[in-house]
Design a protein around this motif. Structure first.
Motif: not given
Length: 202
Positions: A127-133, A61-72
């Motif tokens: 991906t844009g929707l995930v980033t915005a939410v 989960v931390s790996q996934v959240l790190s990808v999300l953090w780099r995006l947002i």
């Protein structure tokens, strides 16, 4: 010993399905199979045998959240600044579209930009929707953290009046819906821009 260690690998072990769905939603179409596949392989062959199920799941989960953090993260900084300034500056400088936190004109601009960026980066509307939410939810959280720091009595208010929990849940739903709406607008624009650039380059 190597053979004994190999028998400890559970080929059917799976990390959080929700985290995997989130990861796939953030990737370019070309990476949807390879990156989750590599992460799953490391989870099964390295992390699960050495860390155990719970800690391996936390690692995944931390790996996934790190990808999300780099995006947002750039958009989180922007929406955090908007949240702080909305409380620090006089009312009216950044009008709200409805009487709730995280739904001002500048919030809408940031969420559109966030959705556009995510879709342009991956070439996918989702991906844009995930980033915005995600940006909207973090911004909502930052608003209340800042409010609690400046007025500590707010932390105890829900316990003296449990109905405040209902109000908070409603405000969170409004902020999330705001993120979906304006994020989708930005994501559609970003997807169009991504396709237009590819056509131009070819």
């Amino acid at each position: 010993m190597a053979a004994e260690g190999a028998h400890m690998i559970d080929r059917h072990a799976r990390p959080s399905g929700l985290a995997t769905i989130l990861l796939r939603a953030m990737l370019r179409q070309a990476d949807i199979e390879s990156i989750p596949g590599d992460l799953l392989e490391e989870y099964r062959e390295v992390k699960r045998p050495s860390l155990g199920r719970l800690r391996a799941d936390v690692w995944y989960v931390s790996q996934v959240l790190s990808v999300l953090w780099r995006l947002i993260w750039p958009w989180v900084v922007m929406i955090g600044a908007v949240s702080v300034l909305s409380r620090a500056l006089p009312r009216g400088w950044n009008p709200g579209l409805v009487p709730a936190p995280g739904v001002s004109v500048l919030d809408a601009v940031v969420l559109c930009g966030s959705g556009c960026y995510g879709a342009m980066r991956a070439g996918r509307v989702v991906t844009g929707l995930v980033t915005a939410v995600a940006t909207s939810l973090v911004g909502f959280t930052l608003y209340f953290v800042y409010a609690a720091i400046t007025r500590p009595s707010l932390l105890l208010a829900p316990f003296s009046n449990p109905f405040i929990f209902v109000i908070l849940a409603t405000l969170l739903l409004i902020a999330s819906s705001f993120g979906v709406g304006f994020g989708l607008l930005g994501a559609l624009a970003g997807r169009w821009w991504h396709r237009a650039r590819r056509i131009t380059l070819t």
